[in-house]
Design a protein around this motif. Structure first.
Motif, PDB file in Angstrom:
ATOM      1  N   LYS A  43      36.066  38.112  42.464  1.00 16.74           N
ATOM      2  CA  LYS A  43      36.382  38.763  41.163  1.00 16.74           C
ATOM      3  C   LYS A  43      35.932  40.183  41.132  1.00 16.74           C
ATOM      4  O   LYS A  43      36.620  41.244  40.683  1.00 16.74           O
ATOM      5  N   SER A  44      34.735  40.624  41.781  1.00 15.55           N
ATOM      6  CA  SER A  44      34.403  42.127  41.973  1.00 15.55           C
ATOM      7  C   SER A  44      35.195  42.798  42.687  1.00 15.55           C
ATOM      8  O   SER A  44      35.742  44.181  42.540  1.00 15.55           O
ATOM      9  N   PHE A  47      38.362  43.538  40.992  1.00 17.79           N
ATOM     10  CA  PHE A  47      38.071  44.718  39.854  1.00 17.79           C
ATOM     11  C   PHE A  47      37.945  45.919  40.616  1.00 17.79           C
ATOM     12  O   PHE A  47      38.750  47.091  40.037  1.00 17.79           O
ATOM     13  N   ASN A  48      37.469  46.014  41.726  1.00 19.35           N
ATOM     14  CA  ASN A  48      37.391  47.438  42.553  1.00 19.35           C
ATOM     15  C   ASN A  48      38.674  47.855  43.101  1.00 19.35           C
ATOM     16  O   ASN A  48      39.162  48.850  43.223  1.00 19.35           O
ATOM     17  N   SER A  51      40.615  49.252  39.828  1.00 21.00           N
ATOM     18  CA  SER A  51      39.703  50.510  39.548  1.00 21.00           C
ATOM     19  C   SER A  51      39.875  51.635  40.380  1.00 21.00           C
ATOM     20  O   SER A  51      39.605  52.510  39.989  1.00 21.00           O
ATOM     21  N   ARG A  83      36.790  53.108  33.398  1.00 19.02           N
ATOM     22  CA  ARG A  83      35.959  52.000  33.905  1.00 19.02           C
ATOM     23  C   ARG A  83      34.528  52.078  33.561  1.00 19.02           C
ATOM     24  O   ARG A  83      33.987  53.310  33.734  1.00 19.02           O
ATOM     25  N   GLN A  86      29.086  47.860  37.238  1.00 14.72           N
ATOM     26  CA  GLN A  86      27.914  46.747  37.079  1.00 14.72           C
ATOM     27  C   GLN A  86      26.550  47.355  36.842  1.00 14.72           C
ATOM     28  O   GLN A  86      25.795  46.641  36.234  1.00 14.72           O
ATOM     29  N   ASP A 171      33.057  45.998  34.144  1.00 18.74           N
ATOM     30  CA  ASP A 171      32.304  45.342  34.968  1.00 18.74           C
ATOM     31  C   ASP A 171      30.927  44.758  34.447  1.00 18.74           C
ATOM     32  O   ASP A 171      30.063  45.438  34.550  1.00 18.74           O
ATOM     33  N   GLU A 172      31.056  43.458  34.294  1.00 18.19           N
ATOM     34  CA  GLU A 172      29.726  42.535  33.904  1.00 18.19           C
ATOM     35  C   GLU A 172      28.722  43.495  32.749  1.00 18.19           C
ATOM     36  O   GLU A 172      27.948  43.619  33.023  1.00 18.19           O
ATOM     37  N   VAL A 203      35.399  41.876  33.832  1.00 14.07           N
ATOM     38  CA  VAL A 203      34.861  40.741  34.980  1.00 14.07           C
ATOM     39  C   VAL A 203      33.628  40.526  34.259  1.00 14.07           C
ATOM     40  O   VAL A 203      32.606  41.386  33.907  1.00 14.07           O
TER      41      VAL A 203
END
Length: 249
Positions: A43-44, A47-48, A51, A83, A86, A171-172, A203
């Motif tokens: 998932k990260s 996301f990256n 983004s 964005r 995290q 992100d988190e 995420v």
């Protein structure tokens, strides 16, 4: 309704590791879309890819109909895509107001960094709005490094919104927060979407939070999309239950 974000067959590979494999989904305008999955699900990395932090090996990302595949984060900002990170990403030795002002200089259309502060009226007005909206006015002159963890995360979201984006990638956002701070952040995110019409992709590791907050959920497992749908649909999906090793969603 046309999606504001469309991810089509996106993949990335690091050596022999296929971190993300042929993932597709859409996010609708003004809605909250969440990506969840067990640790190591990809998932990260997904996301990256969206983004602009890493470039995909294949596939495409479209934002409001425009192909933005592989665009850098500062380029995506010009499209209206912002964005958060995290790990808290602030200037800890600068005051809260200055953190916001630096981000709001984007609104000066490239001239703000070279203007005297007194003439950066658009940025200054945006800073005042954000201090009020995020309940940070009484912290405006305090160094960001002295804020509580919850306040720092709130400030980071405010910084991400300084440019008036149309979509926010989170992100988190509740990582490391207390129960009380998590509930405040949940309310804040819901308000940004429902009251201000902001499109949000997040995420998040807190499954209960995702199920309460999201309009649409994408579940990742071993680099692939395992399931997608409304929170109720995802909660009832047997494959999702198995991926979480029997955890009740």
């Amino acid at each position: 309704m046309n999606p504001i974000l469309s991810v089509k067959g996106i993949s990335v590979q690091f050596g022999a590791l296929k971190a993300v494999q042929d993932v597709s989904f859409e996010a609708q305008p003004g809605k909250i879309t969440a990506v969840i999955g067990p640790n190591g699900a990809g998932k990260s990395s997904l996301f990256n890819l969206i983004s602009g932090a890493i470039r995909p090996s294949s596939g495409a990302v479209r934002f409001d109909g425009e192909d933005v595949t592989g665009r850098a984060p500062h380029q995506l900002l010009r499209y209206g895509l912002s964005r958060s990170f995290q790990i808290t990403n602030l200037f800890f030795e600068l005051p809260v107001r200055e953190n916001l002002r630096l981000a709001a200089q984007f609104l000066e259309q490239g001239r703000g960094l070279f203007r005297p502060l007194a003439r950066s009226q658009t940025a200054a007005a945006r800073v005042d709005e954000l201090l009020e909206q995020f309940d940070l006015r009484n912290k405006a002159d305090e160094l960001a490094g002295y804020l509580s963890h919850g306040e720092q995360r709130r400030l980071e979201i405010a910084v991400s919104l300084a440019s008036r984006p149309r979509m926010l990638l989170l992100d988190e956002p509740t990582q490391g927060m207390s129960h009380g701070d998590t509930r405040e952040t949940e309310s804040l995110i819901r308000g940004l979407s429902h009251n201000h019409g902001l499109s949000i992709l997040l995420v998040e590791h807190d499954v209960d939070l995702v199920m309460q907050l999201s309009d649409f959920v994408v579940v990742m497992h071993q680099g692939q999309k395992l399931a997608e749908g409304t929170p109720a649909q995802v909660r009832a999906n047997p494959a999702v239950q198995a991926a979480y090793f029997g955890e009740k969603l």
